[in-house]
Motif scaffolding. Structure first.
Motif, short mmCIF file in Angstrom:
data_model
loop_
_atom_site.label_atom_id
_atom_site.label_comp_id
_atom_site.label_asym_id
_atom_site.label_seq_id
_atom_site.Cartn_x
_atom_site.Cartn_y
_atom_site.Cartn_z
N LYS A 77 34.51 -19.06 37.83
CA LYS A 77 33.06 -19.25 37.80
C LYS A 77 32.34 -17.91 37.70
N THR A 78 32.80 -17.11 36.75
CA THR A 78 32.27 -15.77 36.56
C THR A 78 31.90 -15.57 35.10
N VAL A 79 30.81 -14.87 34.89
CA VAL A 79 30.39 -14.49 33.54
C VAL A 79 30.19 -12.97 33.52
N TRP A 80 30.55 -12.37 32.41
CA TRP A 80 30.42 -10.93 32.24
C TRP A 80 29.56 -10.62 31.03
N LEU A 81 28.99 -9.43 31.03
CA LEU A 81 28.30 -8.91 29.86
C LEU A 81 28.77 -7.48 29.65
N GLN A 82 29.57 -7.30 28.61
CA GLN A 82 30.01 -5.96 28.21
C GLN A 82 28.96 -5.38 27.27
N MET A 83 28.40 -4.25 27.65
CA MET A 83 27.34 -3.64 26.86
C MET A 83 27.82 -2.30 26.33
N ASP A 84 27.93 -2.20 25.03
CA ASP A 84 28.37 -0.98 24.37
C ASP A 84 27.26 -0.42 23.50
N SER A 85 27.41 0.83 23.11
CA SER A 85 26.42 1.49 22.24
C SER A 85 25.01 1.29 22.79
N LEU A 86 24.86 1.53 24.06
CA LEU A 86 23.57 1.28 24.70
C LEU A 86 22.48 2.19 24.16
N LYS A 87 21.27 1.63 24.09
CA LYS A 87 20.10 2.34 23.62
C LYS A 87 19.07 2.41 24.74
N GLU A 88 18.14 3.33 24.62
CA GLU A 88 17.12 3.47 25.65
C GLU A 88 16.32 2.17 25.78
N GLU A 89 16.13 1.47 24.70
CA GLU A 89 15.36 0.22 24.75
C GLU A 89 16.13 -0.92 25.43
N ASP A 90 17.38 -0.70 25.79
CA ASP A 90 18.13 -1.69 26.57
C ASP A 90 17.81 -1.60 28.06
N THR A 91 17.06 -0.60 28.44
CA THR A 91 16.69 -0.42 29.84
C THR A 91 15.91 -1.61 30.36
N GLY A 92 16.27 -2.07 31.56
CA GLY A 92 15.55 -3.17 32.16
C GLY A 92 16.34 -3.74 33.34
N VAL A 93 15.77 -4.76 33.97
CA VAL A 93 16.47 -5.49 35.02
C VAL A 93 17.17 -6.68 34.39
N TYR A 94 18.48 -6.71 34.51
CA TYR A 94 19.28 -7.76 33.89
C TYR A 94 19.50 -8.89 34.88
N LEU A 95 19.33 -10.10 34.39
CA LEU A 95 19.46 -11.30 35.22
C LEU A 95 20.50 -12.23 34.60
N CYS A 96 21.45 -12.66 35.41
CA CYS A 96 22.32 -13.71 34.92
C CYS A 96 21.69 -15.06 35.24
#
Length: 125
Positions: A77-96
């Motif tokens: 019962k787990t979900v992941w988010l692999q984030m690569d090649s991150l950009k400055e515009e990816d900045t934020g509070v992430y919510l599952c």
């Protein structure tokens, strides 16, 4: 009671990678959608990715497609988010998010039955 507990996040330089995790508890349905959204000040809630029960049942927003990868393990019962090649515009509070409806409903209506506590991702040099 449906509860989502997130981990991961932090500060990373542009071009770097991060992996977010989210454990779901209190859900008894056999089928449910999981997803990741982010909150950005002044821009509201943005969708990232949603995933149904099957491994090929995924949706990515144009802003993250090709850079982010969503995956889940139903037994854990787990979900992941692999984030690569991150950009400055990816900045934020992430919510599952966990939703008893369909992937299409979640990612089109930006809706969920429950949200995680949020984790800050900062992409900056």
């Amino acid at each position: 009671q449906l509860t989502l507990v997130q981990s991961g996040g932090g500060l990373v330089q542009p071009g770097g990678s991060l992996k977010l995790s989210c454990v779901v508890s209190g859900i008894t349905a056999d089928s449910y959608t999981l997803g990741w959204f982010r909150q950005v000040p002044g821009k509201g809630r943005q969708r990232g990715s949603c995933m149904g029960d099957r491994d090929n049942d995924k949706f990515y927003d144009d802003s993250v497609r090709g850079r982010f990868t969503i995956s889940r393990d139903n037994s854990k019962k787990t979900v992941w988010l692999q984030m690569d090649s991150l950009k400055e515009e990816d900045t934020g509070v992430y919510l599952c998010a966990a939703y008893l409806g369909t992937l299409q409903q979640m990612c089109r209506m930006y809706t969920s039955d429950e949200w995680g506590q949020g984790t800050l991702v900062t992409v900056s040099s």
